[in-house]
Scaffold this active site. Structure first.
Site, PDB file in Angstrom:
ATOM      1  N   GLU A 197     -15.245  -4.077  32.680  1.00 18.90           N
ATOM      2  CA  GLU A 197     -14.181  -2.873  32.949  1.00 18.90           C
ATOM      3  C   GLU A 197     -15.355  -1.624  33.594  1.00 18.90           C
ATOM      4  O   GLU A 197     -16.098  -1.345  33.001  1.00 18.90           O
ATOM      5  CB  GLU A 197     -13.532  -2.334  31.946  1.00 18.90           C
ATOM      6  CG  GLU A 197     -12.708  -3.614  31.142  1.00 18.90           C
ATOM      7  CD  GLU A 197     -12.032  -3.090  29.811  1.00 18.90           C
ATOM      8  OE1 GLU A 197     -12.414  -1.865  29.432  1.00 18.90           O
ATOM      9  OE2 GLU A 197     -11.472  -3.899  29.245  1.00 18.90           O
TER      10      GLU A 197
ATOM     11  N   GLU B  25      -9.528  -7.115  27.477  1.00 21.92           N
ATOM     12  CA  GLU B  25     -10.752  -7.612  26.748  1.00 21.92           C
ATOM     13  C   GLU B  25     -10.847  -9.009  26.172  1.00 21.92           C
ATOM     14  O   GLU B  25     -11.798  -9.531  26.264  1.00 21.92           O
ATOM     15  CB  GLU B  25     -10.916  -6.917  25.583  1.00 21.92           C
ATOM     16  CG  GLU B  25     -11.559  -5.351  25.830  1.00 21.92           C
ATOM     17  CD  GLU B  25     -10.454  -4.262  26.072  1.00 21.92           C
ATOM     18  OE1 GLU B  25      -9.428  -4.536  26.126  1.00 21.92           O
ATOM     19  OE2 GLU B  25     -10.854  -3.084  26.382  1.00 21.92           O
TER      20      GLU B  25
ATOM     21  N   PHE C 107     -16.625   0.048  24.651  1.00 27.59           N
ATOM     22  CA  PHE C 107     -16.984   0.550  23.706  1.00 27.59           C
ATOM     23  C   PHE C 107     -16.809  -0.541  22.591  1.00 27.59           C
ATOM     24  O   PHE C 107     -15.927  -1.446  22.517  1.00 27.59           O
ATOM     25  CB  PHE C 107     -15.942   1.658  23.074  1.00 27.59           C
ATOM     26  CG  PHE C 107     -16.120   2.934  23.849  1.00 27.59           C
ATOM     27  CD1 PHE C 107     -16.789   3.989  23.296  1.00 27.59           C
ATOM     28  CD2 PHE C 107     -15.379   2.948  25.328  1.00 27.59           C
ATOM     29  CE1 PHE C 107     -16.712   5.117  24.109  1.00 27.59           C
ATOM     30  CE2 PHE C 107     -15.745   3.962  26.053  1.00 27.59           C
ATOM     31  CZ  PHE C 107     -16.433   5.278  25.445  1.00 27.59           C
TER      32      PHE C 107
ATOM     33  N   ASP D 206     -15.878  -0.300  19.770  1.00 27.87           N
ATOM     34  CA  ASP D 206     -14.556  -0.648  19.034  1.00 27.87           C
ATOM     35  C   ASP D 206     -13.404  -1.487  19.508  1.00 27.87           C
ATOM     36  O   ASP D 206     -12.730  -2.027  18.774  1.00 27.87           O
ATOM     37  CB  ASP D 206     -14.038   1.113  19.018  1.00 27.87           C
ATOM     38  CG  ASP D 206     -14.865   1.973  18.565  1.00 27.87           C
ATOM     39  OD1 ASP D 206     -14.938   2.631  17.612  1.00 27.87           O
ATOM     40  OD2 ASP D 206     -15.634   2.265  19.545  1.00 27.87           O
ATOM     41  N   PHE D 207     -13.582  -1.846  21.023  1.00 28.51           N
ATOM     42  CA  PHE D 207     -12.554  -2.386  21.469  1.00 28.51           C
ATOM     43  C   PHE D 207     -12.963  -4.075  21.441  1.00 28.51           C
ATOM     44  O   PHE D 207     -12.052  -4.947  21.777  1.00 28.51           O
ATOM     45  CB  PHE D 207     -12.805  -2.331  22.966  1.00 28.51           C
ATOM     46  CG  PHE D 207     -12.690  -0.865  23.459  1.00 28.51           C
ATOM     47  CD1 PHE D 207     -12.156   0.272  22.507  1.00 28.51           C
ATOM     48  CD2 PHE D 207     -12.789  -0.354  24.808  1.00 28.51           C
ATOM     49  CE1 PHE D 207     -12.007   1.528  23.125  1.00 28.51           C
ATOM     50  CE2 PHE D 207     -12.677   0.819  25.340  1.00 28.51           C
ATOM     51  CZ  PHE D 207     -12.362   1.709  24.189  1.00 28.51           C
TER      52      PHE D 207
ATOM     53  N   HIS E  58     -13.796   5.393  19.135  1.00 24.40           N
ATOM     54  CA  HIS E  58     -14.784   5.482  20.258  1.00 24.40           C
ATOM     55  C   HIS E  58     -16.031   5.557  19.868  1.00 24.40           C
ATOM     56  O   HIS E  58     -17.034   5.923  20.351  1.00 24.40           O
ATOM     57  CB  HIS E  58     -14.483   6.249  21.421  1.00 24.40           C
ATOM     58  CG  HIS E  58     -13.260   5.757  22.395  1.00 24.40           C
ATOM     59  ND1 HIS E  58     -11.997   5.934  21.822  1.00 24.40           N
ATOM     60  CD2 HIS E  58     -13.181   5.325  23.341  1.00 24.40           C
ATOM     61  CE1 HIS E  58     -11.054   5.598  22.632  1.00 24.40           C
ATOM     62  NE2 HIS E  58     -11.826   5.218  23.783  1.00 24.40           N
TER      63      HIS E  58
END
Lengths: 325, 326
Positions: A30, A61, A84, A86-87, A130
């Protein structure tokens, strides 16, 4: 010759080096192409390699990692960015259930030479969704390799090693390190996965650290020196494969160890290192094997709270003093 | 050129033999299971054979498939050998995956079968990636992605169709709508009433096919594959079919009536319908049709016999093949 470059620019240089080296290396993610990455770590790649090889994706994702996996199965060496770390949770099926298990389940019919790059860890006031350090999640999954560089030279060398590796590698870039600088030699740099570096020698205590915690560990070691304690600092660089020999050899000499990690208290990677040391060389140990971690809470955003949350130089110094008493 | 055309006598014989092979394969699994020789679980596609055979027959050599947890038929239709398939399910060394995969993870990369997948919708985004690499490598191959009506309600369905459509990749997404996602009827789980109808959201036509008519499936897939091969992007097909057996071994069919199952079996069985049509149109005679069934029966009998006698894996291989390089 060598030059001083940022961790951020090292990412782009490492990717460019490998894309020049092997035309089957493709990069997707992205905002990675036209925008040069949300952290500007992939600037210039679109201009050099064009939109077929440096490809912006929708905010998708699962599709990013699925596309990378499917492409890796059929002749491409993809590098996929998850903006990130986290994603990673939004595409955890791919990370935990599809990518790492396929080689084993197919008895080696399918290899997945792919790299997932992701910005990991705290320090930038981004809040709980994040800023997590999730390398311990990845470490618990058989079939993945897990790498986290602490300086620009290692970013290039380990990224190259990850891309050339025949197995899937999760490559954690610590986002607070992006603006930091380090010396990088000219020419192609290709490192080796699974080799830790002893960044500072010492004789009283071994401090095992990773990524942003390596700098803090070195600072703490300098301070400990003035207090009459000689600390050795090991930069693990990769959790899988893990260089257990370097850790064990060091601990046998210093007889004491602390680990410094950004992971929350429960099941952080430091617990694994402590367990290995306890099993392999407990009879050489003269002080409690100690972990410096974040508290077991979500990460706060306020400056004062996040600073308290992350392992500080002071906490590392205090932990080292305690184990050598 | 498609591998075989079920409207031609030789293609019809091939298609019929393969349909019977799939059915006998899965009946043999039931038998092995009831005799305590087969463990774990498996998901049978008895009643859905026309989808696998029509679709895979419409592909060309070099094309890829991705499969599902209900994937035995897809593997056989794409050219897998029943013997290493049985061996895989029986946990034998000679299985396609050395006994490491089992029913839900049979892959035969040599034949372009990128593997079954135990996760509902798990292979949909992989199909997009395989299609991307065909584009990047300059290949004209297409990827046929089997998925079920249950998968159409997973997030991966959306991500895969969206990405394939915006990048105009050569993927034929083929939904096998067998009416139930485990116990839930698809008309209760599918907003908008059809999976094919969701194609509009991605700018795709979305075509419903009679999934119990092998010729209809073959024609639908051949058309979609040809368009994808020419660079006209992905397709979304929905083949309406029916599974006679439960979702898996634990399913006692408490959510549907025996009458409903009987109606599909007696009136719309894909093999019986195909045979009747072939006879009626004079494309195959009774002798040829009986021969197809006999060929399948012998093939499965020999495969079971060999697989049962194959050795179990030696335990020293337990930790091999996790990594290509330690």
């Amino acid at each position: 010759m060598a030059e001083l470059i940022t961790y951020r620019d090292a990412v782009a240089r490492g990717l460019a080096q490998e894309m020049r080296h092997d035309e089957t290396v493709h990069f997707i993610g992205e905002d990675v192409a036209a925008a040069g990455g949300v952290f500007k770590a992939t600037k210039g790649l679109l201009e050099e390699f064009g939109p077929e090889r440096v490809r912006d994706t929708p905010i998708s994702e699962e599709a990013i990692l699925g596309a990378a996996m499917g492409a890796a199965m059929t002749g491409i060496r993809p590098v996929a960015e998850i903006m990130f770390s986290d994603f990673l949770a939004t595409c955890w099926d791919l990370v935990a259930v599809e990518i790492p298990k396929t080689r084993y389940m197919t008895d080696g019919q399918i290899s997945l030479p792919l790299v997932i790059r992701t910005a990991n860890g705290g320090g930038l006031r981004f809040g709980a969704q994040h800023s997590q350090a999730v390398e311990n999640w990845a470490m618990s999954i058989p079939g993945l390799k897990v790498v986290a560089p602490s300086n620009p030279k290692d970013v290039i060398g380990l990224l190259a090693a990850a891309i050339r590796d025949p197995d899937p590698v999760l490559f954690f870039e610590q986002k607070s390190l992006y603006p930091t600088k380090g010396e990088v030699p000219d020419g192609e740099i290709v490192d080796e996965l699974g080799v830790a570096t002893t960044v500072r020698q010492g004789s009283d205590v071994t401090i095992v650290a990773l990524a942003s915690m390596v700098r803090r560990a070195v600072e703490a070691a300098d301070e400990l020196d003035s207090l009459g304690i000689s600390a050795e600092v090991i930069d693990l660089r990769s959790l899988v494969p893990l260089d257990t020999n370097t850790i064990i050899e060091s601990v046998k000499r210093t007889t004491r160890m602390i680990t410094v990690e950004e992971n929350p208290r429960l099941c952080g990677w430091g617990a694994e290192i402590v367990s290995i040391v306890a099993e392999e060389c407990i009879w050489h140990i003269d002080g409690p094997l100690t972990r410096v971690t974040t508290p077991h809470i979500p990460l706060p955003s306020a400056d004062a709270l996040e600073d308290e949350f992350l392992p500080s130089v002071e906490r590392i110094v205090a932990a080292a003093q305690k184990v050598v008493q | 050129m498609p591998r075989h055309d079920p409207t031609e006598p030789s293609g019809a014989l091939e298609a019929l033999t393969t349909m019977w092979t799939i059915r006998r394969f899965e009946e043999a699994l039931e038998d092995l299971y009831s005799r305590g020789m087969l463990h774990g679980t498996n998901h049978l596609s008895i009643g859905q054979e026309a989808v696998a055979v029509g679709a895979c027959g419409a592909l060309e050599d070099g094309d890829f498939i991705t499969s599902t947890h209900r994937g035995h038929g897809h593997s056989i239709a794409h050219g897998a050998d029943p013997e290493p398939m049985f061996a895989e399910l029986l946990g034998r060394e000679t299985g396609y995956c050395g006994g490491r995969g089992g029913s839900m993870h049979i892959a035969d990369v040599g034949s372009g079968n990128l593997g079954a997948n135990g996760i509902v919708a798990g292979s949909m985004t992989l199909a997009v990636g395989a299609a991307l690499s065909q584009r990047l490598l300059g290949s004209s191959a297409v990827v046929l992605c089997f998925f079920g009506d249950g998968a159409a309600n997973e997030g991966s369905f959306h991500e895969a169709l969206n990405l394939a459509a915006v990048w105009e990749l050569p993927v034929v997404f083929l939904c096998e709508n067998n009416q139930y996602g485990m116990s839930m009827a698809s008309d209760l789980s599918t907003a908008g009433g059809s999976v094919a109808g969701r194609g509009a959201a991605y700018g795709l036509e979305g075509v419903r096919l009679d999934g119990n008519d092998v010729i209809a499936v073959a024609e639908g897939v051949a058309t979609a594959a040809a368009a994808a091969r020419e660079g006209r992007g992905p397709a979304l097909l929905e083949a309406i079919t029916y599974r006679y057996r439960g979702h898996s071994k634990s399913d006692r069919n408490l959510y549907r009536t025996q009458d409903e199952i009987e109606e599909w079996r007696t009136e719309r069985d894909p093999i019986a319908r195909f045979e009747a049509r072939l006879l009626e149109e004079g494309r195959l005679d009774r002798e040829a049709i009986d021969g197809a069934r006999q060929t399948a029966r012998e093939r499965i009998r020999d495969a079971v016999k060999a697989a049962v006698q194959a050795p179990e894996p030696t335990v020293d291989v337990l930790e091999e093949a996790v990594y290509a390089r330690r």
